[in-house]
Design a protein around this motif. Sequence first.
Motif, PDB file in Angstrom:
ATOM      1  N   PHE A   1       0.738  -1.274   0.093  1.00 50.37           N
ATOM      2  CA  PHE A   1      -0.144   0.067   0.150  1.00 50.37           C
ATOM      3  C   PHE A   1       0.822   1.269  -0.181  1.00 50.37           C
ATOM      4  O   PHE A   1       0.395   2.216   0.060  1.00 50.37           O
ATOM      5  CB  PHE A   1      -0.952  -0.012   1.193  1.00 50.37           C
ATOM      6  CG  PHE A   1      -1.857  -1.130   1.298  1.00 50.37           C
ATOM      7  CD1 PHE A   1      -2.361  -1.927   0.159  1.00 50.37           C
ATOM      8  CD2 PHE A   1      -2.497  -1.699   2.579  1.00 50.37           C
ATOM      9  CE1 PHE A   1      -2.885  -3.078   0.108  1.00 50.37           C
ATOM     10  CE2 PHE A   1      -3.018  -2.674   2.350  1.00 50.37           C
ATOM     11  CZ  PHE A   1      -3.516  -3.594   1.597  1.00 50.37           C
ATOM     12  N   TRP A   2       1.998   1.242  -0.038  1.00 50.34           N
ATOM     13  CA  TRP A   2       3.171   2.409   0.017  1.00 50.34           C
ATOM     14  C   TRP A   2       3.399   2.348  -1.585  1.00 50.34           C
ATOM     15  O   TRP A   2       4.018   1.443  -2.331  1.00 50.34           O
ATOM     16  CB  TRP A   2       4.273   2.296   0.767  1.00 50.34           C
ATOM     17  CG  TRP A   2       3.980   2.386   2.151  1.00 50.34           C
ATOM     18  CD1 TRP A   2       3.809   1.317   3.118  1.00 50.34           C
ATOM     19  CD2 TRP A   2       3.875   3.676   3.011  1.00 50.34           C
ATOM     20  NE1 TRP A   2       3.683   1.590   4.167  1.00 50.34           N
ATOM     21  CE2 TRP A   2       3.592   3.108   4.232  1.00 50.34           C
ATOM     22  CE3 TRP A   2       3.899   4.905   2.533  1.00 50.34           C
ATOM     23  CZ2 TRP A   2       3.601   4.026   5.534  1.00 50.34           C
ATOM     24  CZ3 TRP A   2       3.819   5.727   3.642  1.00 50.34           C
ATOM     25  CH2 TRP A   2       3.474   5.389   4.867  1.00 50.34           C
ATOM     26  N   TRP A   3       3.419   3.648  -2.053  1.00 50.86           N
ATOM     27  CA  TRP A   3       3.912   4.018  -3.415  1.00 50.86           C
ATOM     28  C   TRP A   3       5.295   4.347  -3.473  1.00 50.86           C
ATOM     29  O   TRP A   3       5.805   5.050  -2.593  1.00 50.86           O
ATOM     30  CB  TRP A   3       3.283   5.046  -4.133  1.00 50.86           C
ATOM     31  CG  TRP A   3       1.750   4.794  -4.427  1.00 50.86           C
ATOM     32  CD1 TRP A   3       0.578   4.986  -3.409  1.00 50.86           C
ATOM     33  CD2 TRP A   3       1.298   4.219  -5.629  1.00 50.86           C
ATOM     34  NE1 TRP A   3      -0.543   4.478  -4.230  1.00 50.86           N
ATOM     35  CE2 TRP A   3      -0.149   4.019  -5.434  1.00 50.86           C
ATOM     36  CE3 TRP A   3       1.865   4.022  -6.953  1.00 50.86           C
ATOM     37  CZ2 TRP A   3      -1.058   3.734  -6.416  1.00 50.86           C
ATOM     38  CZ3 TRP A   3       0.939   3.502  -7.751  1.00 50.86           C
ATOM     39  CH2 TRP A   3      -0.495   3.243  -7.517  1.00 50.86           C
ATOM     40  N   LEU A   4       6.193   3.682  -4.452  1.00 53.44           N
ATOM     41  CA  LEU A   4       7.458   3.945  -4.222  1.00 53.44           C
ATOM     42  C   LEU A   4       8.041   4.609  -5.492  1.00 53.44           C
ATOM     43  O   LEU A   4       7.795   4.426  -6.631  1.00 53.44           O
ATOM     44  CB  LEU A   4       8.123   2.452  -4.145  1.00 53.44           C
ATOM     45  CG  LEU A   4       7.531   1.373  -3.511  1.00 53.44           C
ATOM     46  CD1 LEU A   4       8.112   0.016  -3.630  1.00 53.44           C
ATOM     47  CD2 LEU A   4       7.663   1.813  -1.912  1.00 53.44           C
ATOM     48  N   ASN A   5       8.812   5.658  -4.994  1.00 54.72           N
ATOM     49  CA  ASN A   5       9.547   6.618  -6.155  1.00 54.72           C
ATOM     50  C   ASN A   5      10.843   5.982  -6.655  1.00 54.72           C
ATOM     51  O   ASN A   5      11.442   5.125  -6.039  1.00 54.72           O
ATOM     52  CB  ASN A   5       9.667   7.996  -5.697  1.00 54.72           C
ATOM     53  CG  ASN A   5       9.844   8.980  -6.720  1.00 54.72           C
ATOM     54  OD1 ASN A   5       8.812   8.848  -7.631  1.00 54.72           O
ATOM     55  ND2 ASN A   5      10.758   9.751  -6.648  1.00 54.72           N
ATOM     56  N   GLY A   6      11.466   6.275  -7.547  1.00 57.28           N
ATOM     57  CA  GLY A   6      12.894   5.995  -8.140  1.00 57.28           C
ATOM     58  C   GLY A   6      13.001   4.560  -8.761  1.00 57.28           C
ATOM     59  O   GLY A   6      13.994   4.337  -9.007  1.00 57.28           O
ATOM     60  N   LYS A   7      11.644   3.995  -9.246  1.00 59.63           N
ATOM     61  CA  LYS A   7      11.836   2.812  -9.928  1.00 59.63           C
ATOM     62  C   LYS A   7      11.850   3.134 -11.542  1.00 59.63           C
ATOM     63  O   LYS A   7      11.603   4.324 -11.794  1.00 59.63           O
ATOM     64  CB  LYS A   7      10.689   1.886  -9.517  1.00 59.63           C
ATOM     65  CG  LYS A   7      10.482   1.716  -8.000  1.00 59.63           C
ATOM     66  CD  LYS A   7      11.540   1.036  -7.474  1.00 59.63           C
ATOM     67  CE  LYS A   7      11.631   0.723  -5.920  1.00 59.63           C
ATOM     68  NZ  LYS A   7      12.764   0.058  -5.461  1.00 59.63           N
ATOM     69  N   SER A   8      12.160   1.919 -12.271  1.00 58.97           N
ATOM     70  CA  SER A   8      12.134   2.117 -13.643  1.00 58.97           C
ATOM     71  C   SER A   8      10.881   2.575 -14.326  1.00 58.97           C
ATOM     72  O   SER A   8      10.610   2.645 -15.629  1.00 58.97           O
ATOM     73  CB  SER A   8      12.892   0.968 -14.246  1.00 58.97           C
ATOM     74  OG  SER A   8      12.269  -0.091 -14.141  1.00 58.97           O
ATOM     75  N   SER A   9       9.469   1.884 -13.523  1.00 56.75           N
ATOM     76  CA  SER A   9       8.334   1.815 -14.180  1.00 56.75           C
ATOM     77  C   SER A   9       7.330   1.833 -13.176  1.00 56.75           C
ATOM     78  O   SER A   9       7.578   1.693 -12.026  1.00 56.75           O
ATOM     79  CB  SER A   9       8.211   0.727 -15.211  1.00 56.75           C
ATOM     80  OG  SER A   9       8.060  -0.453 -14.537  1.00 56.75           O
ATOM     81  N   TYR A  10       5.893   2.151 -13.426  1.00 57.12           N
ATOM     82  CA  TYR A  10       4.915   2.102 -12.557  1.00 57.12           C
ATOM     83  C   TYR A  10       3.456   1.832 -13.327  1.00 57.12           C
ATOM     84  O   TYR A  10       3.560   2.079 -14.318  1.00 57.12           O
ATOM     85  CB  TYR A  10       4.805   3.449 -11.782  1.00 57.12           C
ATOM     86  CG  TYR A  10       4.726   4.818 -12.660  1.00 57.12           C
ATOM     87  CD1 TYR A  10       3.368   5.286 -12.920  1.00 57.12           C
ATOM     88  CD2 TYR A  10       5.843   5.335 -12.952  1.00 57.12           C
ATOM     89  CE1 TYR A  10       3.102   6.272 -13.866  1.00 57.12           C
ATOM     90  CE2 TYR A  10       5.473   6.479 -13.905  1.00 57.12           C
ATOM     91  CZ  TYR A  10       4.197   6.994 -14.194  1.00 57.12           C
ATOM     92  OH  TYR A  10       3.867   8.245 -15.002  1.00 57.12           O
ATOM     93  N   HIS A  11       2.784   1.332 -12.400  1.00 56.32           N
ATOM     94  CA  HIS A  11       1.322   1.291 -12.955  1.00 56.32           C
ATOM     95  C   HIS A  11       0.460   2.286 -12.001  1.00 56.32           C
ATOM     96  O   HIS A  11       0.664   2.664 -11.012  1.00 56.32           O
ATOM     97  CB  HIS A  11       0.709  -0.179 -12.668  1.00 56.32           C
ATOM     98  CG  HIS A  11       1.143  -1.064 -13.682  1.00 56.32           C
ATOM     99  ND1 HIS A  11       0.604  -1.936 -14.425  1.00 56.32           N
ATOM    100  CD2 HIS A  11       2.509  -1.591 -13.845  1.00 56.32           C
ATOM    101  CE1 HIS A  11       1.194  -2.629 -15.092  1.00 56.32           C
ATOM    102  NE2 HIS A  11       2.555  -2.578 -14.934  1.00 56.32           N
ATOM    103  N   LEU A  12      -0.848   2.571 -12.649  1.00 53.80           N
ATOM    104  CA  LEU A  12      -1.620   3.568 -11.837  1.00 53.80           C
ATOM    105  C   LEU A  12      -2.874   2.815 -11.697  1.00 53.80           C
ATOM    106  O   LEU A  12      -3.232   1.980 -12.440  1.00 53.80           O
ATOM    107  CB  LEU A  12      -1.933   4.744 -12.772  1.00 53.80           C
ATOM    108  CG  LEU A  12      -0.541   5.574 -12.931  1.00 53.80           C
ATOM    109  CD1 LEU A  12      -0.989   6.977 -13.898  1.00 53.80           C
ATOM    110  CD2 LEU A  12      -0.214   6.230 -11.586  1.00 53.80           C
TER     111      LEU A  12
END
Length: 356
Positions: A275-286
Amino acid sequence: MKTLWIFAISICFLSFTCSTDPSEIQEPQEDSIYFPPINSDEWETVSPTDLGWDQTELQPLLDYLELKNTKSFIILYNGRIAVEAYFDEHSATSLWYWASAGKTLTSTIVGIAEDDGLLNINNRVSEYLGTGWTSAPLEKENLITCKNLLSMDSGLDDHLGDNVSPENLRYMADAGTRWAYHNVYVKLQDVVAEASDQSWNTYFNSSLKNKIGMSGTWLPLDDLSVYWSNTRSMARFGLMIYAKGKWKNTQIVSASYLNDATNTSQNINESYGYFWWLNGKSSYHLPQTQLEFNGSLIPNAPADMFAALGKNDQKIYIVPSKKLVIIRMGDAADAVNFGLSDFDDTLWAKINALTN
């Protein structure tokens, strides 16, 4: 006129003469994390100037927050309040909803219950709730673990609204093979209640809320249970997470569980923990999409930032490298959203201008 409160302390008092000798200028001293007293309004402050921040950038930040429908905003530096502001007749005692930022409260309580030996997140949900808690075929329901609910990869159909009665919890894919933002996470509250033989509220209050001096309560909203509190209570929770699960000398939730919670939890959405959103990754889903987007979640934010994000821009940003916990409560900055919006990146540009 809208009300604005800012708490800060100046670098020196006018009744004293400040030396201009560079040899006497002291760098901010490293110190231990500050925790405010429980059951008290006392909270130490620190001046942005003393931190070496650009004081001229504070008012533009506050003006932007006010323009964007903010009700309250706090920046903690290593636990002390560096900035605290209220807008639009909101005050330090006003309550506001956390929306989905409160999912991280549920994640934390699950970790505490696991620390207490009451449950294991790798166990099937049906071990606690019994079979038939979904309308999925039994062999598919039995694939769903508590960790799948924490990671949002239960495989249940996310198109059927927020109601989590069994008829609305339908099979779409095997657990662990599809990431989808889904209100089925609230079943973890039932798991904790069953495992602890207490009501969710009772266990929540005794294991977290009372131990760190939070105010607030869970209230029903449509088919959801949403947490409401004042802004400093949200800041207390953020501070405990920043302190790796501790409050002063008491370990509230284990650091090992929090480490798992604030790192990638599955192999589909790199930018999502428990349930935590993580910054600094190479990709993301919304939420509400199966699309994968390349790049960091919030490009202007530090790479190690992780966040609790709620509908209409309720925010808890935590940045270990900069010793920051940042809280924003209010109405949607622009359009209604599920948590992440363009507001995040612009806001971080202004926070960087102040803190860098």
